[in-house]
Design an enzyme around this catalytic site. Sequence first.
Site: not given
Ligand code: HAX
Length: 423
Positions: A233, A263, A309, A318, A364
């Site tokens: 964002s 996000h 994250h 948070r 979240d």
């Molecule tokens: N559950 C399952 N798998 C997860 C995971 C979770 N909570 N978090 C990461 N992974 C997986 C990823 O999907 C990725 O898998 P692939 O290799 O198969 O694609 C792998 O672990 C490596 O990911 P990462 O490097 O640890 O995480 P990223 O930096 O790519 O992504 C995210 C960060 C927050 C998007 C990710 O942890 C996620 O999808 N979490 C769940 C959704 C979530 O809670 N989002 C909110 C984040 C906070 C925010 O910005 N709020 O606004």
Amino acid sequence: MSLLINKLCDKIPDWRYEAKQIIDEKGDSIINNVTVQQVYGGMRGIKGLVCDTSAVSADKGLIIRGIPLLEITHILPEEVFLLLLTGELPDEEALKDFQSQLTEHADVPNYVWDVLEAMPEDSHPMAMFNTAILVMEKESVFHKKYDEGLQKQDYWKAILEDAIRLVAKLPAIGAGVYRIRFNKGELIAPDKNLDWGANFAHMLGIPDPNRILKKLMRLYLMLHCDHEGGNVSAFSGLTVASALSDPYYAVSAGLNGLAGPLHGLANQECLKFVLEIKDHFDGSPSKEDLTQFVWDRLNSGRVVPGYGHAVLRCPDPRFTAFINFGKENIKDDPVFDIVQNLFDVVPSVLKEQGKAKNPWPNVDAASGSLLYHFGMTEFSFYTVLFSISRAMGMVSQMVINRALGIPITRPKSVTYDWLKSNA
Ligand code: HAX
């Protein structure tokens, strides 16, 4: 002139001097190498932006202007806004002066309500909220003054004017979206004696006999205010603003990114997940059952919302602040119990699975359960709350970027063939 403008007029020459000095002294210093993995990996970890409003440390989480978040969870959102903008917590006079500006600009033009009423009934609250911001673009002071030939060194003043006028209206717009979208009846007029966060709670119209919802809204709107410059964002909003699109265009753009499930929408997804657990087990399950449920979700190829994250490698402060609030204010609620139990279960499951780089909860994971407990059960609305708060960080960064004369964003992309020959 407001105390805020005076304060910034004092500070901005120093910030400009510091920026010029570091460019003169260290302009050619290399602070990062970029790997092919990063180019294909969402630019993760590449240091390519400057942002002084806040920093996110992997092991401590959010630090606002040098102050760790958990040290200032008691302050009002208006105070954190001034901290983001100026680098200092305001004294009582500065806070009052700023609050009176927010009150002065809190009224939402009537055409906004007409537009929101005309949107399809099943529109997502985020689509409504962001549309409301965009439709107010014609109010932009920056746009008008730019057309009249505003000098570059004064851009920040017009951006600040827009920022205050826009942020002042967001609680009423958010509450209006809530009442229109979920058929809650007439809009509720602001109570000009309440502070910004409490007024938002008041305009939602959710019964709040013990004033705990007001307390929660102040905390909520304070905690989500900023998360440095590279999150989806902030980065999207700043990129749009770097083209000198005004804050109405830029904030709406950034918040469209916040509406994504990876996000800001994760808070809606997260509560959905917790309620699924509650329905499945008809209450709060044992930790063994919960562990199995989490494994089943992972094995079906879905993420565990609220965990992981891109930058953090520790429990999000948070999240800790929300859990502390819940422990103080909630007794015997299966939804909050599940959230607490997930914290005991999910990190070890994610560690065992070995994919997520950060197995810990993010912001979240807890927020939705508190909103749900205190009467806001429409979880598709939750990202709007996040947006009202995050707008403060986005516009603060925009004011500073214009004050420093940061040019239009334009990183270089490369082709696959280029990588093959040059990497
Ligand atoms: N559950 C399952 N798998 C997860 C995971 C979770 N909570 N978090 C990461 N992974 C997986 C990823 O999907 C990725 O898998 P692939 O290799 O198969 O694609 C792998 O672990 C490596 O990911 P990462 O490097 O640890 O995480 P990223 O930096 O790519 O992504 C995210 C960060 C927050 C998007 C990710 O942890 C996620 O999808 N979490 C769940 C959704 C979530 O809670 N989002 C909110 C984040 C906070 C925010 O910005 N709020 O606004």
